[in-house]
Design an enzyme around this catalytic site. Structure first.
Site, PDB file in Angstrom:
ATOM      1  CG  HIS A 359      -2.126  -0.850   1.087  1.00  0.00           C
ATOM      2  ND1 HIS A 359      -3.253  -0.472   0.394  1.00  0.00           N
ATOM      3  CD2 HIS A 359      -2.371  -2.099   1.547  1.00  0.00           C
ATOM      4  CE1 HIS A 359      -4.154  -1.455   0.448  1.00  0.00           C
ATOM      5  NE2 HIS A 359      -3.629  -2.449   1.146  1.00  0.00           N
ATOM      6  NE  ARG A 551      -2.353   8.274   6.891  1.00  0.00           N
ATOM      7  CZ  ARG A 551      -1.136   8.212   6.322  1.00  0.00           C
ATOM      8  NH1 ARG A 551      -0.087   8.695   6.954  1.00  0.00           N
ATOM      9  NH2 ARG A 551      -0.993   7.652   5.143  1.00  0.00           N
TER      10      ARG A 551
END
Length: 822
Positions: A359, A551
């Protein structure tokens, strides 16, 4: 699959009242809103129960191959609304509750978001579980039942303040503890080598201490089918023997302390790993999840099979990033030490069973664990990892003789400093599939990050572009737009998102455009009300809602966004008659508690907002709002209301992104770089319907390698210089003039993420946004075309590719039998 008859409104009301009176022992006079929510949740859960039993029984009887998706995070959001949508009973329950004088929307707001994840990794896992169930695939999610989530974010004096996210404070009606599924997890101790009766060398792990992993099951319903899959989460419990030893020695306090220390493993998502204790706890968590899950998988396999060679034919294990990679040496340990298989046989089973999803390409996020720490906590696993590495390097040496630098680069053990285990390398070596999560990301893995491994095993590498579930991210969170779409093209899009392409001709229909934008304005008013209630900032629903919610991290470049906000503020101040559409810039996201730069960026956003929002000269034209404690339930309010989606990470840093997909699905236009899935979104919606700017990945790499000098941009761009000087001099922090100077100094002296290099192009793209927004009809047309182009980005498509290309599993329709009789 035919559905059994749905219960009537009267039946639903009876179930609701029954649970209120008999489960909660309340009546309409004593019940709180929380009681009403619980009564509704228990009644809805009843509708899931028999389907859940049918599903598990069906998988067992058919002996279906199953996939086990292991993830340290599952950002599920609220369960109630999703269950109502997927069961197809939202309207019936709405009517039933209205007749009782209750609002289903109000009761849904009572539910606390499950604190099981932080950002995109966990939300992707949640979308995947929804798709697996909706596609009738035999699947299980495995994670940790964190007692406390990441943290609850409050904004105090403009800065992030973390308080515990005690999401389990109240009853959780969606979980079922399974006392019979209790697995021992070993830590520490030592390894004894011996020779068995056959003359084979064996190892025994001794003098360890045990933690017990207790299973909690959560239902995951498919969309309007009979499938209800399982998410199983592990909670750490102290071993009775371990506690009793202390107690029997007269040390009651010691027994309690040891119990608390043991159960800390599942207390909190992301312990502070900048300290040794936190880092060690994180490693314990990862092994705790891996070991409990592998034991559970083997337990389930053994119900029908006794030949371990058949395991890869019955089991597929997908590792969601490197966090669960210790499942690899754990399976090897069990097969070799406990089941007495040869190394070769165990390795064959392991590599055929595991698959790995990467990822990230950021070095900071590619996990490495110190060898001494693993040696102390997991001594047997370290020996297994060393042996895997020895055999692997022998293979590489035979393929590429006389290339010691290659061996050094590829080794699972990094010995360039303190010896560390490279978890991504271990995952690649032991998996039959390695996939990235966007086309660009997967190419970077092959061409750069894992190029050496790609040369050895090109067949292992593949791409699976991420996706999102349209059931939650359009049908549930934007019901009015969903109804309009279904009215226009039918409702097949809920299970086949490619159907959205049928909206394209309607983009040319002026009446449809009007209705589309009326719904957008309604959603904007709802968000504006929320902003006023939470932030006391009055924003106009007629302003352009410009949203960046994710985030907080330097590579995601929230800082670049706030630089353009300051530049816009300066323009409005200098040219009072400037024709720009009113704009509301909305931020949301958490910074890791130890990430001081990210926290300073949050403080800057709020400080700029304080100046802008209180300046009467501009505050009709520009507002800034930071929405605290970004979560799934908050995202469900933001995505439907957004006009513009900020996806502005430095090219080559974002693996995929899924927020970009959720925004576009709800009709927001994207302003972004050619990074992650932005590239594929551009290909699907068309270059004319997206605002692309900035350096490409090769250009970014080339600029850095040629000697990037950020100060050149500072001196060449007067507008940028003014903005940075204002921030550095304390214009937005008059009580502490030097507060934001570290941010500016970092930009001028390093600027690794190339904000200054992209600033001018970003401002030009924002000017294009302004011009288009001032032509409402054209904006509406492009908004519709963005939604119409989102068919590729369903997690159903992604999961279909995983099932076909990696897991080798097929749909297993479930027959709903209704009430289960004894």
């Amino acid at each position: 699959m035919d559905q059994v008859a749905q219960p009537s409104v009267k039946d639903l009301q009876k179930s609701f009242i029954y649970h209120l009176q008999h489960t909660l022992v309340k009546d309409k006079y004593s019940a709180t809103k929380a009681d009403m929510y619980l009564a509704l949740a228990y009644a809805v859960r009843d509708l899931l129960a028999t389907r859940w039993l049918d599903t598990q029984q069906s998988y067992y009887l058919k002996d279906a191959k199953r996939v086990y998706y292991i993830s340290m995070e599952f950002l599920m959001g609220r369960t109630l609304g999703n269950a109502l949508i997927n069961l197809g009973v939202m309207e019936e329950w709405d009517m039933a509750l209205k007749e009782l004088g209750l609002s289903i929307e109000d009761l849904q707001e009572v539910e606390w978001d499950a604190g099981l994840g932080n950002g995109g990794l966990g939300r992707l896992a949640a979308c995947f579980l929804d798709s697996m169930a909706s596609m009738q695939l035999p699947a299980y999610g495995y994670g940790i039942r964190y007692e406390y989530g990441m943290f609850y974010q409050k904004i105090v004096d403009g800065g992030q303040h973390e308080v515990p996210d005690n999401w389990l404070r109240y009853q959780n009606p969606w979980e079922f503890d399974r006392q019979e599924h209790l697995h021992p997890i070993r830590f520490e101790g030592r390894v004894v080598e011996f020779t068995d009766r056959d003359g084979s060398k064996r190892c025994s792990w001794v003098d360890y201490y045990e933690v017990m992993a207790l299973a909690y099951d959560f239902p995951v319903p498919g969309y309007k089918n009979n499938t209800v899959n399982t998410m199983r989460l592990w909670s750490a419990k102290a071993s009775r023997d371990f506690d009793l030893n202390f107690f029997n020695q007269g040390n009651y306090i010691g027994s309690v302390e040891s119990k608390m220390k043991t159960e800390n493993i599942s207390k909190v998502l992301y312990p502070a790993d900048h300290m040794l204790e936190g880092k060690e706890l994180r490693l314990r968590q990862e092994y705790f999840l891996a070991s409990a899950t592998v034991q559970d998988i083997l337990y389930r396999f053994a119900k029908k099979h006794d030949n371990l060679a058949e395991l890869p034919d019955q089991v597929a294990i997908q590792l969601n990033d490197t966090h669960p990679v210790l499942a690899i040496p754990e399976l090897m340990r069990i097969l070799i030490d406990e089941r007495k298989l040869t190394w070769e046989a165990a390795w064959e089973i392991t590599t055929r069973t595991f698959a790995y999803t990467n990822h990230t390409i950021l070095q900071e996020a590619l996990e490495k664990w110190p060898v001494p720490m693993i040696s102390r906590l997991l001594p047997r696993h370290l020996l297994i990892i060393f042996e895997i590495n020895r055999r692997f390097l022998e293979e590489v040496e035979s393929r590429f003789p006389g290339d010691p630098l290659r061996l050094q680069r590829m080794s699972i053990i990094d010995d360039s400093g303190e010896k560390q285990v490279r978890m991504a390398h271990l995952a690649i070596v032991a998996s039959h599939s390695v996939n990235g999560v966007s086309a660009l990301h997967s190419e970077i893995l092959k061409d750069d990050l894992f190029h050496d491994f790609y040369e050895v095993w090109p067949e292992r590498f593949n791409n699976k572009t991420n996706g999102i579930t349209q059931r939650r991210w359009l049908r549930h969170c934007n019901p009015h737009l969903s109804d309009l779409i279904s009215e226009a093209i039918g409702d097949k899009w809920t299970t086949d998102l490619d159907e959205l392409q049928n909206l394209r001709p309607l983009a040319e229909d002026s009446e449809f455009r009007r209705r589309w934008m009326d719904i957008k304005r309604m959603n904007k008013q709802r968000l504006a009300d929320h902003i006023y209630q939470r932030n006391c900032i009055q924003v106009s629903p007629d302003s352009l809602f410009d949203c960046q919610t994710k985030r907080i991290h330097e590579y995601k470049r929230q800082l670049l966004n706030i630089l353009q906000v300051v530049a816009r503020y300066n323009r409005l101040k200098e040219y009072p008659g400037l024709e720009l559409p009113p704009r509301t810039v909305i931020f949301g996201g958490k910074a890791a508690p130890s990430y001081s730069t990210a926290k300073l960026i949050i403080k800057l956003i709020n400080s700029v907002g304080s100046v802008v929002n209180n300046d009467p000269a501009v505050n009709q034209q520009l507002k800034v709002a930071f929405l605290a404690n970004y979560s799934v339930s908050l995202a469900e309010k933001i995505f439907p209301a957004a006009d513009l989606s900020e996806q502005i990470s430095t090219a080559g840093t974002e693996a995929s992104g899924t927020g970009n997909m959720k925004y576009a699905l709800n009709g927001a236009l994207t302003i972004g770089t050619l990074d992650g899935a932005n590239i594929e979104i551009m290909e699907e919606v068309g270059k004319d319907n997206i605002f692309i700017f900035g350096l490409t990945t090769p250009q970014a790499v080339g600029l850095r390698s040629s000697g990037y000098r950020p100060q050149d941009y500072y001196y060449q761009l007067p507008e940028l210089k003014t903005v940075l000087d204002q921030i550095s001099s304390g214009m937005f922090s008059p009580g502490n003039p030097g507060l934001f100077r570290p941010l500016v100094d970092n930009l001028l002296n390093s600027d690794y993420y190339l904000l200054l290099a992209d600033f001018d192009a970003y401002m030009d793209a924002q000017a294009d946004v302004d011009r288009l927004y001032m032509i409402p009809d054209e904006w509406a047309r492009k908004s519709i075309l963005n939604t119409a182009g989102m068919g590729k980005f369903s997690s159903d498509r992604t999961i279909g590719e995983y099932a076909r290309d990696i897991w080798g599993i097929k749909p297993q329709p479930v027959e709903h039998k209704g009430i289960h009789h004894w």
